[in-house]
Design a protein around this motif. Structure first.
Motif, PDB file in Angstrom:
ATOM      1  N   LEU A   8       0.835  -1.207   0.000  1.00  0.00           N
ATOM      2  CA  LEU A   8       0.000   0.000   0.000  1.00  0.00           C
ATOM      3  C   LEU A   8       0.867   1.254   0.000  1.00  0.00           C
ATOM      4  CD1 LEU A   8      -2.811   1.284   0.214  1.00  0.00           C
ATOM      5  CD2 LEU A   8      -2.641   1.047   2.707  1.00  0.00           C
ATOM      6  N   HIS A   9       1.958   1.215   0.743  1.00  0.00           N
ATOM      7  CA  HIS A   9       2.887   2.341   0.816  1.00  0.00           C
ATOM      8  C   HIS A   9       3.490   2.631  -0.561  1.00  0.00           C
ATOM      9  CE1 HIS A   9       5.925   4.951   2.660  1.00  0.00           C
ATOM     10  NE2 HIS A   9       6.836   4.328   1.914  1.00  0.00           N
ATOM     11  N   ILE A  10       3.929   1.598  -1.246  1.00  0.00           N
ATOM     12  CA  ILE A  10       4.525   1.773  -2.577  1.00  0.00           C
ATOM     13  C   ILE A  10       3.489   2.296  -3.571  1.00  0.00           C
ATOM     14  CG2 ILE A  10       5.572   0.550  -4.508  1.00  0.00           C
ATOM     15  CD1 ILE A  10       6.825  -1.356  -2.443  1.00  0.00           C
ATOM     16  N   ALA A  11       2.282   1.720  -3.528  1.00  0.00           N
ATOM     17  CA  ALA A  11       1.225   2.167  -4.437  1.00  0.00           C
ATOM     18  C   ALA A  11       0.861   3.631  -4.190  1.00  0.00           C
ATOM     19  CB  ALA A  11      -0.007   1.280  -4.271  1.00  0.00           C
ATOM     20  N   ALA A  12       0.811   4.024  -2.918  1.00  0.00           N
ATOM     21  CA  ALA A  12       0.486   5.406  -2.589  1.00  0.00           C
ATOM     22  C   ALA A  12       1.575   6.351  -3.090  1.00  0.00           C
ATOM     23  CB  ALA A  12       0.306   5.561  -1.076  1.00  0.00           C
ATOM     24  N   GLY A  13       2.840   5.937  -2.976  1.00  0.00           N
ATOM     25  CA  GLY A  13       3.927   6.776  -3.460  1.00  0.00           C
ATOM     26  C   GLY A  13       3.877   6.975  -4.960  1.00  0.00           C
ATOM     27  N   ILE A  14       3.618   5.902  -5.712  1.00  0.00           N
ATOM     28  CA  ILE A  14       3.504   6.012  -7.169  1.00  0.00           C
ATOM     29  C   ILE A  14       2.320   6.887  -7.551  1.00  0.00           C
ATOM     30  CG2 ILE A  14       3.088   4.709  -9.282  1.00  0.00           C
ATOM     31  CD1 ILE A  14       4.601   2.380  -7.996  1.00  0.00           C
ATOM     32  N   ALA A  15       1.181   6.679  -6.868  1.00  0.00           N
ATOM     33  CA  ALA A  15       0.001   7.500  -7.144  1.00  0.00           C
ATOM     34  C   ALA A  15       0.277   8.968  -6.823  1.00  0.00           C
ATOM     35  CB  ALA A  15      -1.188   6.996  -6.318  1.00  0.00           C
ATOM     36  N   GLY A  16       1.021   9.221  -5.755  1.00  0.00           N
ATOM     37  CA  GLY A  16       1.351  10.590  -5.394  1.00  0.00           C
ATOM     38  C   GLY A  16       2.172  11.277  -6.468  1.00  0.00           C
ATOM     39  N   ILE A  17       3.142  10.560  -7.043  1.00  0.00           N
ATOM     40  CA  ILE A  17       3.962  11.138  -8.106  1.00  0.00           C
ATOM     41  C   ILE A  17       3.113  11.445  -9.344  1.00  0.00           C
ATOM     42  CG2 ILE A  17       5.846  10.671  -9.714  1.00  0.00           C
ATOM     43  CD1 ILE A  17       7.205   9.085  -7.488  1.00  0.00           C
ATOM     44  N   LEU A  18       2.253  10.510  -9.728  1.00  0.00           N
ATOM     45  CA  LEU A  18       1.420  10.709 -10.916  1.00  0.00           C
ATOM     46  C   LEU A  18       0.414  11.846 -10.709  1.00  0.00           C
ATOM     47  CD1 LEU A  18       0.739   6.985 -11.890  1.00  0.00           C
ATOM     48  CD2 LEU A  18       2.377   8.575 -12.922  1.00  0.00           C
ATOM     49  N   LEU A  19      -0.251  11.853  -9.556  1.00  0.00           N
ATOM     50  CA  LEU A  19      -1.255  12.893  -9.296  1.00  0.00           C
ATOM     51  C   LEU A  19      -0.604  14.254  -9.068  1.00  0.00           C
ATOM     52  CD1 LEU A  19      -3.585  10.786  -6.993  1.00  0.00           C
ATOM     53  CD2 LEU A  19      -4.191  11.725  -9.234  1.00  0.00           C
ATOM     54  N   GLY A  20       0.568  14.262  -8.441  1.00  0.00           N
ATOM     55  CA  GLY A  20       1.285  15.521  -8.285  1.00  0.00           C
ATOM     56  C   GLY A  20       1.700  16.100  -9.617  1.00  0.00           C
ATOM     57  N   THR A  21       2.152  15.242 -10.524  1.00  0.00           N
ATOM     58  CA  THR A  21       2.508  15.695 -11.869  1.00  0.00           C
ATOM     59  C   THR A  21       1.295  16.244 -12.596  1.00  0.00           C
ATOM     60  OG1 THR A  21       4.262  14.023 -11.965  1.00  0.00           O
ATOM     61  CG2 THR A  21       3.545  14.995 -14.051  1.00  0.00           C
ATOM     62  N   ALA A  22       0.158  15.580 -12.439  1.00  0.00           N
ATOM     63  CA  ALA A  22      -1.071  16.062 -13.071  1.00  0.00           C
ATOM     64  C   ALA A  22      -1.481  17.422 -12.514  1.00  0.00           C
ATOM     65  CB  ALA A  22      -2.192  15.042 -12.854  1.00  0.00           C
ATOM     66  N   ALA A  23      -1.368  17.602 -11.204  1.00  0.00           N
ATOM     67  CA  ALA A  23      -1.730  18.886 -10.593  1.00  0.00           C
ATOM     68  C   ALA A  23      -0.832  20.011 -11.096  1.00  0.00           C
ATOM     69  CB  ALA A  23      -1.651  18.773  -9.074  1.00  0.00           C
ATOM     70  N   VAL A  24       0.435  19.704 -11.338  1.00  0.00           N
ATOM     71  CA  VAL A  24       1.366  20.707 -11.855  1.00  0.00           C
ATOM     72  C   VAL A  24       1.053  21.047 -13.308  1.00  0.00           C
ATOM     73  CG1 VAL A  24       3.784  21.095 -12.490  1.00  0.00           C
ATOM     74  CG2 VAL A  24       3.220  20.137 -10.259  1.00  0.00           C
ATOM     75  N   ALA A  25       0.626  20.033 -14.084  1.00  0.00           N
ATOM     76  CA  ALA A  25       0.475  20.211 -15.530  1.00  0.00           C
ATOM     77  C   ALA A  25      -0.804  20.948 -15.923  1.00  0.00           C
ATOM     78  CB  ALA A  25       0.517  18.850 -16.221  1.00  0.00           C
ATOM     79  N   VAL A  26      -1.898  20.748 -15.181  1.00  0.00           N
ATOM     80  CA  VAL A  26      -3.176  21.331 -15.594  1.00  0.00           C
ATOM     81  C   VAL A  26      -3.289  22.776 -15.129  1.00  0.00           C
ATOM     82  CG1 VAL A  26      -4.297  19.075 -15.568  1.00  0.00           C
ATOM     83  CG2 VAL A  26      -4.351  20.496 -13.509  1.00  0.00           C
ATOM     84  N   ARG A  27      -4.335  23.460 -15.609  1.00  0.00           N
ATOM     85  CA  ARG A  27      -4.541  24.867 -15.280  1.00  0.00           C
ATOM     86  C   ARG A  27      -4.806  25.025 -13.788  1.00  0.00           C
ATOM     87  NH1 ARG A  27      -8.847  28.437 -14.838  1.00  0.00           N
ATOM     88  NH2 ARG A  27     -10.332  26.750 -15.234  1.00  0.00           N
ATOM     89  N   LYS A  28      -4.105  25.962 -13.178  1.00  0.00           N
ATOM     90  CA  LYS A  28      -4.219  26.170 -11.739  1.00  0.00           C
ATOM     91  C   LYS A  28      -5.571  26.796 -11.388  1.00  0.00           C
ATOM     92  CE  LYS A  28      -0.152  24.577 -11.532  1.00  0.00           C
ATOM     93  NZ  LYS A  28      -0.210  24.141 -12.937  1.00  0.00           N
ATOM     94  N   GLY A  29      -6.173  26.284 -10.339  1.00  0.00           N
ATOM     95  CA  GLY A  29      -7.456  26.789  -9.894  1.00  0.00           C
ATOM     96  C   GLY A  29      -8.647  26.153 -10.577  1.00  0.00           C
ATOM     97  N   GLY A  30      -8.405  25.328 -11.593  1.00  0.00           N
ATOM     98  CA  GLY A  30      -9.498  24.686 -12.308  1.00  0.00           C
ATOM     99  C   GLY A  30      -9.974  23.420 -11.609  1.00  0.00           C
TER     100      GLY A  30
END
Length: 238
Positions: A8-30
């Motif tokens: 679960l720890h490893i899966a959460a870390g991978i998900a965090g990297i992917l979702l963090g990258t998505a949050a950085v890439a998309v329009r802020k505040g949307g």
């Protein structure tokens, strides 16, 4: 149970990297940014909680559960800063100040006593302890003031979320090189990927500062333009 928590720890870390990258890439505040940010929050909280449970069982030398508390603190305070649009401070900020100052003091005490060693020595312990104490002091400042301005709220959200993002990227790209192909171990690319959240943080902090300075300049030029004269080209949108 430990194996399940590790998975679960490893899966959460991978998900965090992917979702963090998505949050950085998309329009802020949307809407997409908000959804990616909430997903990042859940994944990082899972990462922090499981880390707190697993660290004491780490071999060959047990770790400190304070690491997980550290992760949860930064991602939670960042998320609340983004959600609380009125900028008011309440019980959460008071609790956050206590947690950060207490965690920083415990880390500092452990580093001085040598009870929380790391492969790189005591330096990282003192760095994290200092960062916790700094963040707790800023929380205390918010509590005493009672309110954050819009710019302060965005900066608080930005630097804390980027640091939480770095915990995920650094732990994976630098801390898990043994599971990567031999050809990429020690590669500068891994260091670039690990420290990329700090580059994102610096970019947005500079952009926010620059945007604020330009807004002030436009206001001054507009206030000094005589009636009947066209506005200065500097005040026109680009």
């Amino acid at each position: 149970m430990l194996k399940a928590l590790l998975a679960l720890h490893i899966a959460a870390g991978i998900a965090g990297i992917l979702l963090g990258t998505a949050a950085v890439a998309v329009r802020k505040g949307g809407q997409l940014h908000a959804k990616a940010g909430t997903g990042f929050l859940v994944s990082m909280l899972t990462l922090g909680i499981t880390a707190s449970i697993l660290e004491p069982f780490r071999t060959p030398r047990p770790g400190s559960p304070l690491v997980g508390v550290f992760v949860c603190y930064f991602v939670l305070t960042s998320w609340v800063a983004a959600r609380r649009r009125d900028g008011t401070a309440g019980w959460f900020e008071r609790a956050a100040a206590v947690v950060a100052l207490g965690t920083g003091a415990l880390m500092l005490w452990g580093g001085l006593g040598g009870s929380t060693p790391t492969p790189a020595g005591r330096g990282p312990v003192f760095f994290l302890a200092g960062l916790c104490l700094l963040a707790g002091s800023l929380d205390l400042r918010v509590v005493l003031r009672g309110r954050l301005t819009a710019g302060e709220r965005i900066r608080r959200h930005l630097w804390r979320m980027c640091f939480a993002f770095f915990i995920a990227t650094g732990s994976f790209f630098l801390g898990q090189q043994k599971v990567m192909p031999v050809a990429v171990r020690g590669s500068p690319i891994l260091f670039v990927l690990a420290f990329a959240p700090f580059a994102v943080m610096l970019f947005w902090l500079v952009r926010l500062r620059f945007t604020k300075a330009v807004a002030r300049l436009k206001l001054r030029i507009s206030s000094t333009t005589p009636p009947g004269l066209p506005a200065s080209p500097v005040t026109m949108e680009t």
